[in-house]
Design an enzyme around this catalytic site. Sequence first.
Site, PDB file in Angstrom:
ATOM      1  N   ASN A  86      41.530 -61.623  74.393  1.00 34.65           N
ATOM      2  CA  ASN A  86      41.908 -60.276  74.830  1.00 34.65           C
ATOM      3  C   ASN A  86      40.797 -59.832  75.773  1.00 34.65           C
ATOM      4  O   ASN A  86      39.761 -59.340  75.328  1.00 34.65           O
ATOM      5  CB  ASN A  86      42.044 -59.314  73.654  1.00 34.65           C
TER       6      ASN A  86
ATOM      7  N   PRO B  31      35.519 -55.905  76.721  1.00 37.29           N
ATOM      8  CA  PRO B  31      34.840 -54.621  76.628  1.00 37.29           C
ATOM      9  C   PRO B  31      35.643 -53.526  75.930  1.00 37.29           C
ATOM     10  O   PRO B  31      36.859 -53.432  76.106  1.00 37.29           O
ATOM     11  CB  PRO B  31      34.581 -54.236  78.088  1.00 37.29           C
ATOM     12  N   ASN B  32      34.916 -52.753  75.148  1.00 37.63           N
ATOM     13  CA  ASN B  32      35.421 -51.575  74.428  1.00 37.63           C
ATOM     14  C   ASN B  32      36.270 -51.920  73.201  1.00 37.63           C
ATOM     15  O   ASN B  32      36.650 -51.019  72.456  1.00 37.63           O
ATOM     16  CB  ASN B  32      36.204 -50.635  75.368  1.00 37.63           C
TER      17      ASN B  32
ATOM     18  N   ALA C 196      39.631 -54.745  79.833  1.00 37.38           N
ATOM     19  CA  ALA C 196      39.694 -54.322  81.240  1.00 37.38           C
ATOM     20  C   ALA C 196      39.430 -55.471  82.218  1.00 37.38           C
ATOM     21  O   ALA C 196      39.919 -55.439  83.364  1.00 37.38           O
ATOM     22  CB  ALA C 196      38.699 -53.198  81.485  1.00 37.38           C
TER      23      ALA C 196
ATOM     24  N   TYR D 274      46.013 -47.864  70.676  1.00 41.71           N
ATOM     25  CA  TYR D 274      45.505 -49.126  70.104  1.00 41.71           C
ATOM     26  C   TYR D 274      45.563 -49.172  68.572  1.00 41.71           C
ATOM     27  O   TYR D 274      45.219 -50.202  67.991  1.00 41.71           O
ATOM     28  CB  TYR D 274      44.066 -49.361  70.584  1.00 41.71           C
TER      29      TYR D 274
ATOM     30  N   ARG E 102      52.074 -49.479  81.485  1.00 42.90           N
ATOM     31  CA  ARG E 102      51.003 -48.480  81.619  1.00 42.90           C
ATOM     32  C   ARG E 102      50.656 -48.246  83.101  1.00 42.90           C
ATOM     33  O   ARG E 102      51.505 -48.387  83.960  1.00 42.90           O
ATOM     34  CB  ARG E 102      49.802 -48.923  80.771  1.00 42.90           C
TER      35      ARG E 102
ATOM     36  N   ARG F 171      39.059 -45.742  69.284  1.00 40.63           N
ATOM     37  CA  ARG F 171      39.352 -45.606  70.706  1.00 40.63           C
ATOM     38  C   ARG F 171      40.855 -45.402  70.924  1.00 40.63           C
ATOM     39  O   ARG F 171      41.649 -46.281  70.546  1.00 40.63           O
ATOM     40  CB  ARG F 171      38.909 -46.926  71.353  1.00 40.63           C
TER      41      ARG F 171
ATOM     42  N   GLU G 167      46.620 -65.395  76.283  1.00 42.33           N
ATOM     43  CA  GLU G 167      46.151 -64.039  76.606  1.00 42.33           C
ATOM     44  C   GLU G 167      46.808 -63.063  75.621  1.00 42.33           C
ATOM     45  O   GLU G 167      48.018 -63.129  75.397  1.00 42.33           O
ATOM     46  CB  GLU G 167      46.582 -63.696  78.042  1.00 42.33           C
TER      47      GLU G 167
ATOM     48  N   HIS H 224      47.182 -58.926  74.305  1.00 41.70           N
ATOM     49  CA  HIS H 224      46.940 -57.486  74.460  1.00 41.70           C
ATOM     50  C   HIS H 224      47.583 -56.733  73.304  1.00 41.70           C
ATOM     51  O   HIS H 224      48.709 -57.061  72.903  1.00 41.70           O
ATOM     52  CB  HIS H 224      47.500 -56.955  75.779  1.00 41.70           C
TER      53      HIS H 224
HETATM   54  C1  DQA Z   1      44.029 -54.158  76.363  1.00 38.98           C
HETATM   55  C2  DQA Z   1      44.776 -53.626  77.603  1.00 38.98           C
HETATM   56  C3  DQA Z   1      43.807 -53.446  78.773  1.00 38.98           C
HETATM   57  O1  DQA Z   1      44.522 -52.933  79.896  1.00 38.98           O
HETATM   58  C4  DQA Z   1      42.724 -52.461  78.429  1.00 38.98           C
HETATM   59  O2  DQA Z   1      41.786 -52.360  79.471  1.00 38.98           O
HETATM   60  C5  DQA Z   1      42.058 -52.768  77.132  1.00 38.98           C
HETATM   61  C6  DQA Z   1      42.856 -53.265  76.011  1.00 38.98           C
HETATM   62  C7  DQA Z   1      44.955 -54.247  75.142  1.00 38.98           C
HETATM   63  O3  DQA Z   1      44.586 -54.964  74.197  1.00 38.98           O
HETATM   64  O4  DQA Z   1      46.005 -53.608  75.091  1.00 38.98           O
HETATM   65  O5  DQA Z   1      40.862 -52.520  76.968  1.00 38.98           O
HETATM   66  O6  DQA Z   1      43.563 -55.460  76.661  1.00 38.98           O
END
Ligand code: DQA
Length: 145
Positions: free
Chosen positions: A75, A11-12, A78, A24, A108, A19, A99, A101
Amino acid sequence: MAKPIYILNGPNLNLLGQREPEIYGSDTLDDVKAMCERACKDQGYGLKFAQTNIEGELVDLVQEAGSKGAALLINPAAYTHTSVALYDAIKAVDIPVIEIHISQPAAREAFRQTSYVAQAASGSISGLGINSYLLGLEAAILKLK
Ligand code: DQA
């Protein structure tokens, strides 16, 4: 025909580039996809790249990767920190799962300190901006050798 590498985004991440760019970066998800397409092609792999804001769709895609993919980069955004369903889906597949990120969740907020996904994945790469995807691909391909 060789199975493709799956790269799934939660998501997002469709808003990448707009964003919180201080966290990011300014590259979009299309930029990430193009970068990963080039890297997969160089290594002789096809790529299935997807993004969804919906947890169940991510679970469906993990299951699809398990039957149709060579390896999976995810990725989970959240859902990393909340989803037992994703943990179970990753546990159920028999391919390398990395995984990814962009940011470094360990540096964080407190709520980002738990990753359900890390507890099921083969390995994790974080904190290296969009290069986390390239390094994740390298790790997945090494695992496949
Ligand atoms: C994320 C890190 C997550 O904590 C966050 O909710 C994201 C992006 C990252 O790529 O750094 O949406 O996965």
